[in-house]
Design an enzyme around this catalytic site. Structure first.
Site, PDB file in Angstrom:
ATOM      1  N   THR A   1       0.884  -1.233  -0.085  1.00 47.95           N
ATOM      2  CA  THR A   1      -0.027  -0.115  -0.100  1.00 47.95           C
ATOM      3  C   THR A   1       0.882   1.179  -0.027  1.00 47.95           C
ATOM      4  O   THR A   1       2.061   1.110   0.445  1.00 47.95           O
ATOM      5  CB  THR A   1      -0.962   0.076   1.137  1.00 47.95           C
ATOM      6  OG1 THR A   1      -0.093  -0.141   2.440  1.00 47.95           O
ATOM      7  CG2 THR A   1      -1.882  -1.104   1.354  1.00 47.95           C
TER       8      THR A   1
ATOM      9  N   THR B   1       1.565   4.501   1.672  1.00 45.12           N
ATOM     10  CA  THR B   1       2.507   4.852   2.826  1.00 45.12           C
ATOM     11  C   THR B   1       3.328   3.852   3.362  1.00 45.12           C
ATOM     12  O   THR B   1       4.424   3.955   3.429  1.00 45.12           O
ATOM     13  CB  THR B   1       1.378   5.514   3.841  1.00 45.12           C
ATOM     14  OG1 THR B   1       1.048   6.680   3.241  1.00 45.12           O
ATOM     15  CG2 THR B   1       2.448   5.972   4.979  1.00 45.12           C
ATOM     16  N   CYS B   2       2.853   2.617   3.363  1.00 43.19           N
ATOM     17  CA  CYS B   2       3.434   1.518   3.839  1.00 43.19           C
ATOM     18  C   CYS B   2       4.849   1.059   3.057  1.00 43.19           C
ATOM     19  O   CYS B   2       5.863   0.800   3.517  1.00 43.19           O
ATOM     20  CB  CYS B   2       2.765   0.237   3.852  1.00 43.19           C
ATOM     21  SG  CYS B   2       1.122   0.513   5.005  1.00 43.19           S
ATOM     22  N   SER B   3       4.522   1.341   1.763  1.00 49.77           N
ATOM     23  CA  SER B   3       5.702   1.109   0.715  1.00 49.77           C
ATOM     24  C   SER B   3       6.733   2.109   0.409  1.00 49.77           C
ATOM     25  O   SER B   3       7.805   1.938   0.259  1.00 49.77           O
ATOM     26  CB  SER B   3       4.961   0.528  -0.565  1.00 49.77           C
ATOM     27  OG  SER B   3       4.518  -0.859  -0.366  1.00 49.77           O
TER      28      SER B   3
END
Length: 158
Positions: A46, A48-50
């Site tokens: 996703t 922000t996560c990546s």
């Protein structure tokens, strides 16, 4: 009610990607007699996560471990195949990628969120912990923006 500083990590089984497919790993094996940084993301791959969350820990892994941390662990409500592929795509060799496929760990520690508005169902909140011998020493939960669970926030707490 969510887990708090001073609480113990519950004994549960999570899955980790291995060369032979998903393999079980107990939280006791991960946390007992060790100092561990655990961070959780709402979803692998996703935005922000990546783009920020996992990459921050990849870049700061050596600094974090230099502070006496035995391991850095990332968990998400995804399956072990997804966590393995995401770890490879992010060059996260220094990070133990753990799948909480059914969200049981996130639920047990009271850190779930409702992602059904995005078609994601129940997911983990974004957070980071410092856990020493199974006891939570630091807990940074992000309700909106990425700030309390960053590698920099964990480093400051170490």
């Amino acid at each position: 009610m969510s887990i708090e500083i001073g609480d113990s990590i519950p004994n549960m089984t999570l899955m980790t990607p291995t060369e032979k497919g998903p393999g079980p790993l107990s939280t006791d094996d991960i946390f007992n007699n060790k100092k561990v940084v655990l961070f959780a993301v709402p979803g692998a791959f996703t935005p922000t996560c990546s783009a920020a969350h996992l990459p921050g820990f990849v870049v700061k892994a050596d600094e974090i471990k230099a502070k006496g941390v035995d391991s850095i662990v990332c968990t998400s409500v995804n399956d072990a195949f997804v966590m393995g592929a995401w770890g490879q795509a992010q060059n996260a060799e220094e990070i133990l990628m753990l799948a909480d496929g059914n969200g049981e760990f996130a639920s047990a520690i009271g850190l779930t969120m409702d992602g059904s508005g995005f078609g994601m169902g129940t997911r983990s909140k974004r957070y980071a912990m410092i856990v020493d011998n199974g006891i939570v020493q630091y807990l940074g939960i992000d309700e909106k923006a990425l700030e309390n669970s960053t590698a920099e926030a964990v480093l400051a707490a170490l």
